[in-house]
Motif scaffolding. Structure first.
Motif, mmCIF file in Angstrom:
data_model
loop_
_atom_site.group_PDB
_atom_site.id
_atom_site.type_symbol
_atom_site.label_atom_id
_atom_site.label_comp_id
_atom_site.label_asym_id
_atom_site.label_seq_id
_atom_site.Cartn_x
_atom_site.Cartn_y
_atom_site.Cartn_z
ATOM 1 N N ALA A 161 0.824 -1.205 0.000
ATOM 2 C CA ALA A 161 0.000 0.000 0.000
ATOM 3 C C ALA A 161 0.861 1.260 0.000
ATOM 4 O O ALA A 161 0.599 2.214 -0.747
ATOM 5 C CB ALA A 161 -0.932 -0.008 1.208
ATOM 6 N N ALA A 162 1.913 1.264 0.826
ATOM 7 C CA ALA A 162 2.798 2.432 0.892
ATOM 8 C C ALA A 162 3.482 2.673 -0.445
ATOM 9 O O ALA A 162 3.558 3.818 -0.927
ATOM 10 C CB ALA A 162 3.833 2.225 1.995
ATOM 11 N N LEU A 163 3.983 1.618 -1.061
ATOM 12 C CA LEU A 163 4.645 1.745 -2.357
ATOM 13 C C LEU A 163 3.672 2.213 -3.432
ATOM 14 O O LEU A 163 4.029 3.021 -4.300
ATOM 15 C CB LEU A 163 5.267 0.403 -2.758
ATOM 16 C CG LEU A 163 6.044 0.375 -4.087
ATOM 17 C CD1 LEU A 163 7.201 1.363 -4.049
ATOM 18 C CD2 LEU A 163 6.561 -1.026 -4.369
ATOM 19 N N THR A 164 2.446 1.738 -3.364
ATOM 20 C CA THR A 164 1.428 2.150 -4.343
ATOM 21 C C THR A 164 1.144 3.640 -4.224
ATOM 22 O O THR A 164 1.058 4.356 -5.233
ATOM 23 C CB THR A 164 0.135 1.342 -4.141
ATOM 24 O OG1 THR A 164 0.411 -0.051 -4.265
ATOM 25 C CG2 THR A 164 -0.910 1.727 -5.175
ATOM 26 N N MET A 169 1.239 8.751 -6.731
ATOM 27 C CA MET A 169 1.271 10.206 -6.560
ATOM 28 C C MET A 169 2.514 10.812 -7.215
ATOM 29 O O MET A 169 2.453 11.930 -7.747
ATOM 30 C CB MET A 169 1.206 10.572 -5.083
ATOM 31 C CG MET A 169 -0.078 10.123 -4.378
ATOM 32 S SD MET A 169 -1.621 10.303 -5.347
ATOM 33 C CE MET A 169 -1.604 12.047 -5.778
ATOM 34 N N ALA A 170 3.642 10.093 -7.222
ATOM 35 C CA ALA A 170 4.826 10.585 -7.943
ATOM 36 C C ALA A 170 4.537 10.657 -9.440
ATOM 37 O O ALA A 170 4.918 11.632 -10.111
ATOM 38 C CB ALA A 170 6.015 9.668 -7.669
ATOM 39 N N ALA A 171 3.880 9.650 -9.968
ATOM 40 C CA ALA A 171 3.530 9.652 -11.393
ATOM 41 C C ALA A 171 2.529 10.753 -11.704
ATOM 42 O O ALA A 171 2.611 11.404 -12.753
ATOM 43 C CB ALA A 171 2.966 8.293 -11.791
ATOM 44 N N ALA A 172 1.586 10.989 -10.805
ATOM 45 C CA ALA A 172 0.601 12.051 -11.011
ATOM 46 C C ALA A 172 1.266 13.423 -11.013
ATOM 47 O O ALA A 172 0.929 14.303 -11.815
ATOM 48 C CB ALA A 172 -0.476 11.981 -9.935
ATOM 49 N N LEU A 173 2.236 13.624 -10.114
ATOM 50 C CA LEU A 173 2.987 14.881 -10.085
ATOM 51 C C LEU A 173 3.805 15.051 -11.359
ATOM 52 O O LEU A 173 3.826 16.132 -11.963
ATOM 53 C CB LEU A 173 3.913 14.914 -8.867
ATOM 54 C CG LEU A 173 3.267 15.175 -7.505
ATOM 55 C CD1 LEU A 173 4.257 14.907 -6.393
ATOM 56 C CD2 LEU A 173 2.752 16.613 -7.432
ATOM 57 N N ALA A 174 4.476 13.988 -11.773
ATOM 58 C CA ALA A 174 5.313 14.052 -12.973
ATOM 59 C C ALA A 174 4.491 14.316 -14.224
ATOM 60 O O ALA A 174 4.955 14.979 -15.156
ATOM 61 C CB ALA A 174 6.096 12.744 -13.125
ATOM 62 N N ALA A 259 -2.229 2.437 -10.374
ATOM 63 C CA ALA A 259 -2.828 2.198 -9.059
ATOM 64 C C ALA A 259 -3.426 0.801 -8.996
ATOM 65 O O ALA A 259 -3.290 0.094 -7.988
ATOM 66 C CB ALA A 259 -3.905 3.246 -8.782
ATOM 67 N N GLY A 260 -4.078 0.390 -10.091
ATOM 68 C CA GLY A 260 -4.682 -0.933 -10.137
ATOM 69 C C GLY A 260 -3.678 -2.050 -9.944
ATOM 70 O O GLY A 260 -3.995 -3.099 -9.367
ATOM 71 N N LEU A 261 -2.441 -1.828 -10.410
ATOM 72 C CA LEU A 261 -1.390 -2.826 -10.173
ATOM 73 C C LEU A 261 -1.156 -3.025 -8.674
ATOM 74 O O LEU A 261 -0.985 -4.154 -8.200
ATOM 75 C CB LEU A 261 -0.085 -2.391 -10.839
ATOM 76 C CG LEU A 261 0.087 -2.687 -12.324
ATOM 77 C CD1 LEU A 261 1.394 -2.079 -12.824
ATOM 78 C CD2 LEU A 261 0.081 -4.196 -12.575
ATOM 79 N N GLY A 262 -1.128 -1.915 -7.955
ATOM 80 C CA GLY A 262 -0.940 -2.006 -6.507
ATOM 81 C C GLY A 262 -2.103 -2.694 -5.826
ATOM 82 O O GLY A 262 -1.918 -3.579 -4.972
ATOM 83 N N LEU A 282 -6.544 4.140 0.792
ATOM 84 C CA LEU A 282 -5.389 4.924 1.209
ATOM 85 C C LEU A 282 -4.917 5.839 0.083
ATOM 86 O O LEU A 282 -4.638 7.036 0.312
ATOM 87 C CB LEU A 282 -4.258 4.001 1.640
ATOM 88 C CG LEU A 282 -2.969 4.688 2.113
ATOM 89 C CD1 LEU A 282 -3.230 5.531 3.348
ATOM 90 C CD2 LEU A 282 -1.871 3.662 2.379
ATOM 91 N N VAL A 283 -4.830 5.325 -1.133
ATOM 92 C CA VAL A 283 -4.416 6.148 -2.276
ATOM 93 C C VAL A 283 -5.390 7.306 -2.462
ATOM 94 O O VAL A 283 -4.982 8.467 -2.631
ATOM 95 C CB VAL A 283 -4.330 5.292 -3.552
ATOM 96 C CG1 VAL A 283 -4.144 6.183 -4.781
ATOM 97 C CG2 VAL A 283 -3.179 4.295 -3.460
ATOM 98 N N ASN A 284 -6.686 7.018 -2.450
ATOM 99 C CA ASN A 284 -7.685 8.066 -2.672
ATOM 100 C C ASN A 284 -7.652 9.115 -1.565
ATOM 101 O O ASN A 284 -7.812 10.318 -1.822
ATOM 102 C CB ASN A 284 -9.077 7.442 -2.747
ATOM 103 C CG ASN A 284 -9.313 6.677 -4.029
ATOM 104 O OD1 ASN A 284 -8.430 6.597 -4.881
ATOM 105 N ND2 ASN A 284 -10.485 6.097 -4.177
ATOM 106 N N THR A 285 -7.441 8.681 -0.318
ATOM 107 C CA THR A 285 -7.422 9.624 0.800
ATOM 108 C C THR A 285 -6.185 10.516 0.758
ATOM 109 O O THR A 285 -6.281 11.736 0.980
ATOM 110 C CB THR A 285 -7.480 8.852 2.136
ATOM 111 O OG1 THR A 285 -8.654 8.034 2.163
ATOM 112 C CG2 THR A 285 -7.515 9.814 3.307
ATOM 113 N N VAL A 286 -5.023 9.931 0.480
ATOM 114 C CA VAL A 286 -3.798 10.734 0.356
ATOM 115 C C VAL A 286 -3.931 11.732 -0.788
ATOM 116 O O VAL A 286 -3.537 12.897 -0.665
ATOM 117 C CB VAL A 286 -2.578 9.809 0.151
ATOM 118 C CG1 VAL A 286 -1.339 10.627 -0.236
ATOM 119 C CG2 VAL A 286 -2.304 9.004 1.415
ATOM 120 N N HIS A 287 -4.484 11.281 -1.899
ATOM 121 C CA HIS A 287 -4.721 12.176 -3.043
ATOM 122 C C HIS A 287 -5.612 13.337 -2.626
ATOM 123 O O HIS A 287 -5.320 14.505 -2.914
ATOM 124 C CB HIS A 287 -5.362 11.371 -4.178
ATOM 125 C CG HIS A 287 -5.696 12.171 -5.390
ATOM 126 N ND1 HIS A 287 -6.467 11.675 -6.421
ATOM 127 C CD2 HIS A 287 -5.380 13.440 -5.754
ATOM 128 C CE1 HIS A 287 -6.600 12.596 -7.353
ATOM 129 N NE2 HIS A 287 -5.958 13.682 -6.980
#
Length: 298
Positions: A161-164, A169-174, A259-262, A282-287
């Protein structure tokens, strides 16, 4: 949460039904067990009908989905199981995409600027999609059945989950889709709760519990000695998840596939749908809390 309670008061009972999936059934006799989640769901849907959110067509679609999912898992013969699985897949997809008449999904947030430079965000209490998630969670997905399984799943899923989160989010920023924009709006709790019960559970039980799970079983039957069957199911389910988000554009779909891979690997590594649900949430909440949401305006 006030908007949810006001616009869809039945939603609280429906969320309780999802929680009751992990609880014991009510024993009416030695041979008759009544699932608590089903009783609560019927109560919630009855209330929704009184408020005009659920009509006859919706009842028929949900009853058909329930019967099909039961046949897919419990029918004694292969043909009814196959037909049940196909009907479950198609009807769940149609309901999740809001293509089945008979549902009036209330708006909770309309055209809100979560971030000052973001595109407007609208949130619905999607009754059709949440019911898909409930049925697939209860009847199709591989769930945790003990605290020992929960602890093991959390240990395994936490680094995934942490790696995902970091990768997505790194890919979204890039990609320029978002910026770092920390915030905590007054409706944060509502966003997280509604996102979990009305979006994430449905998407994970469909793409992981139904599609990935069935693909992995089928591939394993075809190539019983191959170790890559489960990983191929992970990849296919992630690509399908990305394709389902193509309406948001190619970049958004690619990020969804990442994200789906994670999410898919969390499910593969633990064998429990809760790991995929937790990773997705977790991904959606951090986003939502830490970055532009849902994306930068053009």
């Amino acid at each position: 949460m006030l908007a949810l309670i006001t616009a869809a008061p039945y939603a609280l009972i429906l969320m309780s039904a999802a929680g009751a999936v992990w609880g014991p059934a009510i024993s009416l006799s030695p041979r008759l067990q009544l699932p608590r989640w089903l009783m609560l769901a019927v109560l919630a849907l009855g209330w929704a009908s009184l408020l005009g959110a659920l009509q006859v067509g919706g009842w028929l679609a949900l009853a058909t989905l329930l019967l099909a999912a039961w046949a897919y898992q419990h029918a004694a013969r292969r043909t009814p199981r196959l037909l049940g699985g196909l009907c479950t897949l198609l009807l769940a997809l149609a309901l999740a995409m809001h293509k089945v008449p008979g549902f009036v999904n209330p708006v909770l947030l309309k055209g809100v600027l979560v971030s000052a430079d973001a595109i407007p965000f609208t949130q619905y209490a999607n009754l059709d999609k949440s019911c898909v998630g409930l049925v697939l969670l209860a009847l199709v997905s591989q769930r945790i059945t003990s605290m020992a399984q929960l602890r093991a799943a959390l240990r395994t899923a936490a680094p995934i989950a942490a790696l995902t989160v970091v990768a997505v989010m790194a890919a979204a920023l890039a990609s320029g889709l978002v910026r770092v924009e920390p915030k905590l709006p007054a409706y944060t709790l509502q966003f997280v709760v509604v996102n979990l019960f009305f979006t994430v559970i449905a998407e994970e039980t469909f793409f992981r519990g139904l599609i990935q799970g069935q693909l992995a079983r089928w591939l394993d039957q075809c190539w019983p000695q191959a170790r890559w069957c489960g990983l191929l199911a992970v990849l296919i389910s992630a690509l399908l998840f990305g394709a389902a988000h193509l309406a948001g554009g190619a970049t958004y779909a690619a990020l969804a596939a990442l994200a789906g891979l994670g999410y898919a690997y969390a499910y593969h590594a633990t064998g429990r749908i809760e790991a995929a649900i937790a990773t997705h949430l977790l991904v959606n909440t951090v986003h939502f809390i830490g970055f532009t949401y849902p994306a930068l305006a053009a």
